[in-house]
Motif scaffolding. Structure first.
Motif, PDB file in Angstrom:
ATOM      1  N   GLU A   1       0.832  -1.199   0.000  1.00 20.21           N
ATOM      2  CA  GLU A   1       0.000   0.000   0.000  1.00 20.21           C
ATOM      3  C   GLU A   1       0.872   1.256   0.000  1.00 20.21           C
ATOM      4  O   GLU A   1       0.618   2.209  -0.738  1.00 20.21           O
ATOM      5  CB  GLU A   1      -0.912  -0.007   1.231  1.00 20.21           C
ATOM      6  N   ASP A   2       1.914   1.242   0.826  1.00 24.12           N
ATOM      7  CA  ASP A   2       2.824   2.387   0.894  1.00 24.12           C
ATOM      8  C   ASP A   2       3.492   2.636  -0.450  1.00 24.12           C
ATOM      9  O   ASP A   2       3.580   3.780  -0.910  1.00 24.12           O
ATOM     10  CB  ASP A   2       3.902   2.154   1.961  1.00 24.12           C
ATOM     11  N   GLN A   3       3.960   1.569  -1.066  1.00 26.64           N
ATOM     12  CA  GLN A   3       4.671   1.728  -2.332  1.00 26.64           C
ATOM     13  C   GLN A   3       3.744   2.222  -3.434  1.00 26.64           C
ATOM     14  O   GLN A   3       4.128   3.054  -4.258  1.00 26.64           O
ATOM     15  CB  GLN A   3       5.315   0.399  -2.746  1.00 26.64           C
ATOM     16  N   GLN A   4       2.504   1.722  -3.451  1.00 27.66           N
ATOM     17  CA  GLN A   4       1.539   2.191  -4.446  1.00 27.66           C
ATOM     18  C   GLN A   4       1.242   3.672  -4.251  1.00 27.66           C
ATOM     19  O   GLN A   4       1.144   4.432  -5.222  1.00 27.66           O
ATOM     20  CB  GLN A   4       0.243   1.375  -4.340  1.00 27.66           C
ATOM     21  N   LEU A   5       1.109   4.081  -2.986  1.00 28.40           N
ATOM     22  CA  LEU A   5       0.835   5.490  -2.695  1.00 28.40           C
ATOM     23  C   LEU A   5       1.987   6.365  -3.164  1.00 28.40           C
ATOM     24  O   LEU A   5       1.782   7.364  -3.858  1.00 28.40           O
ATOM     25  CB  LEU A   5       0.607   5.679  -1.194  1.00 28.40           C
ATOM     26  N   LEU A   6       3.209   6.001  -2.781  1.00 26.14           N
ATOM     27  CA  LEU A   6       4.363   6.813  -3.140  1.00 26.14           C
ATOM     28  C   LEU A   6       4.633   6.793  -4.637  1.00 26.14           C
ATOM     29  O   LEU A   6       5.155   7.761  -5.200  1.00 26.14           O
ATOM     30  CB  LEU A   6       5.594   6.340  -2.358  1.00 26.14           C
ATOM     31  N   ASP A   7       4.254   5.696  -5.290  1.00 26.33           N
ATOM     32  CA  ASP A   7       4.399   5.646  -6.751  1.00 26.33           C
ATOM     33  C   ASP A   7       3.457   6.643  -7.405  1.00 26.33           C
ATOM     34  O   ASP A   7       3.830   7.325  -8.365  1.00 26.33           O
ATOM     35  CB  ASP A   7       4.127   4.233  -7.249  1.00 26.33           C
ATOM     36  N   LYS A   8       2.222   6.724  -6.911  1.00 23.95           N
ATOM     37  CA  LYS A   8       1.263   7.683  -7.468  1.00 23.95           C
ATOM     38  C   LYS A   8       1.711   9.121  -7.236  1.00 23.95           C
ATOM     39  O   LYS A   8       1.421  10.010  -8.038  1.00 23.95           O
ATOM     40  CB  LYS A   8      -0.126   7.459  -6.857  1.00 23.95           C
ATOM     41  N   LEU A   9       2.402   9.359  -6.114  1.00 24.50           N
ATOM     42  CA  LEU A   9       2.763  10.721  -5.735  1.00 24.50           C
ATOM     43  C   LEU A   9       4.200  11.093  -6.075  1.00 24.50           C
ATOM     44  O   LEU A   9       4.647  12.169  -5.684  1.00 24.50           O
ATOM     45  CB  LEU A   9       2.549  10.908  -4.222  1.00 24.50           C
ATOM     46  N   ARG A  10       4.925  10.240  -6.766  1.00 22.36           N
ATOM     47  CA  ARG A  10       6.334  10.544  -6.990  1.00 22.36           C
ATOM     48  C   ARG A  10       6.497  11.854  -7.775  1.00 22.36           C
ATOM     49  O   ARG A  10       5.772  12.113  -8.745  1.00 22.36           O
ATOM     50  CB  ARG A  10       7.031   9.396  -7.706  1.00 22.36           C
ATOM     51  N   PRO A  11       7.434  12.694  -7.332  1.00 20.12           N
ATOM     52  CA  PRO A  11       7.590  14.031  -7.928  1.00 20.12           C
ATOM     53  C   PRO A  11       7.879  14.019  -9.427  1.00 20.12           C
ATOM     54  O   PRO A  11       7.567  14.983 -10.116  1.00 20.12           O
ATOM     55  CB  PRO A  11       8.780  14.612  -7.150  1.00 20.12           C
ATOM     56  N   SER A  12       8.445  12.938  -9.945  1.00 18.38           N
ATOM     57  CA  SER A  12       8.752  12.897 -11.372  1.00 18.38           C
ATOM     58  C   SER A  12       7.502  12.970 -12.243  1.00 18.38           C
ATOM     59  O   SER A  12       7.578  13.284 -13.437  1.00 18.38           O
ATOM     60  CB  SER A  12       9.539  11.628 -11.711  1.00 18.38           C
ATOM     61  N   ARG A  13       6.347  12.699 -11.653  1.00 16.46           N
ATOM     62  CA  ARG A  13       5.092  12.793 -12.412  1.00 16.46           C
ATOM     63  C   ARG A  13       4.760  14.242 -12.782  1.00 16.46           C
ATOM     64  O   ARG A  13       3.859  14.488 -13.587  1.00 16.46           O
ATOM     65  CB  ARG A  13       3.935  12.197 -11.609  1.00 16.46           C
ATOM     66  N   ILE A  14       5.459  15.196 -12.186  1.00 17.52           N
ATOM     67  CA  ILE A  14       5.212  16.605 -12.496  1.00 17.52           C
ATOM     68  C   ILE A  14       5.590  16.924 -13.937  1.00 17.52           C
ATOM     69  O   ILE A  14       4.962  17.754 -14.597  1.00 17.52           O
ATOM     70  CB  ILE A  14       6.025  17.507 -11.527  1.00 17.52           C
ATOM     71  N   VAL A  15       6.620  16.259 -14.440  1.00 19.05           N
ATOM     72  CA  VAL A  15       7.232  16.652 -15.706  1.00 19.05           C
ATOM     73  C   VAL A  15       6.236  16.627 -16.862  1.00 19.05           C
ATOM     74  O   VAL A  15       6.119  17.596 -17.630  1.00 19.05           O
ATOM     75  CB  VAL A  15       8.439  15.747 -16.019  1.00 19.05           C
ATOM     76  N   LEU A  16       5.496  15.534 -17.021  1.00 18.87           N
ATOM     77  CA  LEU A  16       4.604  15.386 -18.177  1.00 18.87           C
ATOM     78  C   LEU A  16       3.531  16.469 -18.229  1.00 18.87           C
ATOM     79  O   LEU A  16       3.373  17.129 -19.271  1.00 18.87           O
ATOM     80  CB  LEU A  16       3.978  13.998 -18.190  1.00 18.87           C
ATOM     81  N   PRO A  17       2.749  16.696 -17.154  1.00 20.64           N
ATOM     82  CA  PRO A  17       1.722  17.738 -17.259  1.00 20.64           C
ATOM     83  C   PRO A  17       2.290  19.133 -17.478  1.00 20.64           C
ATOM     84  O   PRO A  17       1.667  19.948 -18.172  1.00 20.64           O
ATOM     85  CB  PRO A  17       0.980  17.645 -15.912  1.00 20.64           C
ATOM     86  N   VAL A  18       3.458  19.424 -16.916  1.00 20.24           N
ATOM     87  CA  VAL A  18       4.069  20.736 -17.128  1.00 20.24           C
ATOM     88  C   VAL A  18       4.445  20.904 -18.599  1.00 20.24           C
ATOM     89  O   VAL A  18       4.182  21.948 -19.212  1.00 20.24           O
ATOM     90  CB  VAL A  18       5.305  20.920 -16.228  1.00 20.24           C
ATOM     91  N   LEU A  19       5.054  19.875 -19.182  1.00 20.15           N
ATOM     92  CA  LEU A  19       5.433  19.945 -20.589  1.00 20.15           C
ATOM     93  C   LEU A  19       4.212  20.103 -21.486  1.00 20.15           C
ATOM     94  O   LEU A  19       4.217  20.894 -22.428  1.00 20.15           O
ATOM     95  CB  LEU A  19       6.221  18.691 -20.987  1.00 20.15           C
ATOM     96  N   ILE A  20       3.155  19.342 -21.186  1.00 16.70           N
ATOM     97  CA  ILE A  20       1.933  19.428 -22.003  1.00 16.70           C
ATOM     98  C   ILE A  20       1.301  20.809 -21.877  1.00 16.70           C
ATOM     99  O   ILE A  20       1.004  21.477 -22.871  1.00 16.70           O
ATOM    100  CB  ILE A  20       0.927  18.337 -21.595  1.00 16.70           C
ATOM    101  N   GLY A  21       1.093  21.244 -20.631  1.00 20.34           N
ATOM    102  CA  GLY A  21       0.415  22.516 -20.399  1.00 20.34           C
ATOM    103  C   GLY A  21       1.169  23.706 -20.960  1.00 20.34           C
ATOM    104  O   GLY A  21       0.604  24.536 -21.684  1.00 20.34           O
ATOM    105  N   LEU A  22       2.461  23.803 -20.634  1.00 18.77           N
ATOM    106  CA  LEU A  22       3.249  24.933 -21.126  1.00 18.77           C
ATOM    107  C   LEU A  22       3.445  24.851 -22.634  1.00 18.77           C
ATOM    108  O   LEU A  22       3.537  25.881 -23.313  1.00 18.77           O
ATOM    109  CB  LEU A  22       4.599  24.978 -20.410  1.00 18.77           C
ATOM    110  N   GLY A  23       3.520  23.625 -23.165  1.00 17.63           N
ATOM    111  CA  GLY A  23       3.632  23.476 -24.615  1.00 17.63           C
ATOM    112  C   GLY A  23       2.416  24.032 -25.327  1.00 17.63           C
ATOM    113  O   GLY A  23       2.533  24.733 -26.342  1.00 17.63           O
TER     114      GLY A  23
END
Length: 364
Positions: A13-35
């Motif tokens: 459960e902990d690993q699934q939670l931290l996987d969903k929240l990992r900071p690297s997930r920021i990159v894709l939406p920022v690239l899409i939105g700013l693009g």
């Protein structure tokens, strides 16, 4: 079904939670939105289009900041009192910031509700009760939409649709989508109300039978889980008194009204907007939401930016100024929470798991 040992299940459960929240997930939406915003600027920019920036009204900017702060304070207040003060103020703030963060990095259809029960569970609230509290917030949020749509339709009528940007078939498609989404949200909200307050087991049986049909059978497991969660939520919440639900309802009305006021305050900070237009902007937020509900990108990135000019461009003026508003709106309501989430996440992980364990979890 054999049960996993408690420590193994917790680790998973902990690993699934931290996987969903990992900071690297920021990159894709920022690239899409700013693009998308960058492309919109490149296509529309003309010298002099941003002259309105010189007429910025500090009072409206201050109001916008206060509305944003009030919205977040309302969310913190609501989750603390929904959990019957089990959460401290700090824990409530952490949960809300991470909830907002997860809404920004997960697809809009999933949102933060997939993560929120686990966040509450990690704060020491039993998982069944955590699910009940999150279902209560979902019910209240949906009921706000159900009650406010008739009000804005009564006041705004057909002006809620962007006739100046869309014509013919597109307006008809948007109108149908708006009506269908309202019917779906209303049915879901009333189903939750009936399940939580009247007969949850009947709703569970209805869901299982409904999703036993051949075309829906692959969703039967999820339907059964929803029915099970509703039974648990009813057991946890039904005994709460009127004061509990009054406080929860008022705080829900407060936070969602503040949420829908942001765009009007932002436009008013640079463009002269009368009160009639201001409330029309508020009403258009509810039709704009239809687009965000079906967005498949993380946090609606790219889709929210692309649709903004269609709904609000007429109140702003030039395309370049509209694109600037898109950027400022997403900075204050989206990118800000990506940054705050990246700040709050390691602090929360360290508080919940301990500093040494936190490093191991974040590196895993």
């Amino acid at each position: 079904m054999p049960q996993l040992p408690t420590d193994v299940a917790t680790t998973s459960e902990d690993q699934q939670l931290l996987d969903k929240l990992r900071p690297s997930r920021i990159v894709l939406p920022v690239l899409i939105g700013l693009g998308v915003v960058g492309f919109m600027f490149w296509r529309s920019y003309k010298p002099g289009d941003l002259d309105a920036l010189a007429n910025a009204k500090p009072w409206w900017l201050l109001v916008m900041v206060l509305v944003l702060l009030a919205r977040d304070a309302g969310y913190v207040y609501r989750i603390r009192y929904l959990t019957q003060k089990v959460l401290s103020w700090r824990a409530s703030l952490d949960v809300i910031m991470l909830w907002e963060f997860s809404s920004c990095i997960l697809p809009s259809a999933v949102g933060g509700t997939a993560v929120a029960p686990v966040l509450l569970h990690k704060e020491g609230i039993p998982l069944g009760r955590s699910v009940a509290y999150i279902m209560a917030t979902a019910m209240l949020d949906n009921m706000y939409y159900v009650l406010m749509v008739p009000v804005v339709v009564l006041i705004g009528g057909d002006t809620l649709y962007p006739h100046e940007s869309l014509h013919g078939g597109l307006i008809a498609t948007l109108r149908i989508g708006f009506i269908l989404s309202y019917v779906f949200v209303t049915a879901y909200a009333l189903l939750m109300v009936y399940a939580i307050f009247i007969n949850p087991r009947a709703v569970r049986r209805l869901l299982v039978r409904l999703f036993s049909a051949r075309v829906l059978r692959r969703f039967r497991g999820r339907a059964y889980q929803l029915g099970h969660d509703l039974v648990q939520a009813s057991a946890e919440l039904r005994g709460n008194g009127r004061a509990y639900w009054l406080r929860a309802s008022l705080s829900t009305f407060f936070v969602w009204t503040a949420r829908y006021l942001v765009i009007g305050c932002l436009i008013g900070a640079f463009i002269d907007v009368g009160w009639t237009e201001f409330w029309l902007i508020f009403g258009r937020n509810l039709t704009y939401k239809v687009i965000l509900l079906i967005a498949i990108t993380p946090g609606g990135a790219g889709i929210a930016e692309g649709a903004f000019p269609t709904f609000f461009g007429k109140f702003i003026g030039t395309a370049t100024m509209t694109n600037f508003m898109v950027l400022l709106y997403r900075i204050t309501t989206y990118y800000l929470y990506l940054v705050l989430g990246a700040v709050f996440l390691p602090r929360w992980v360290a508080r919940i798991y301990g500093k040494k364990a936190a490093r191991q979890e974040m590196e895993a």
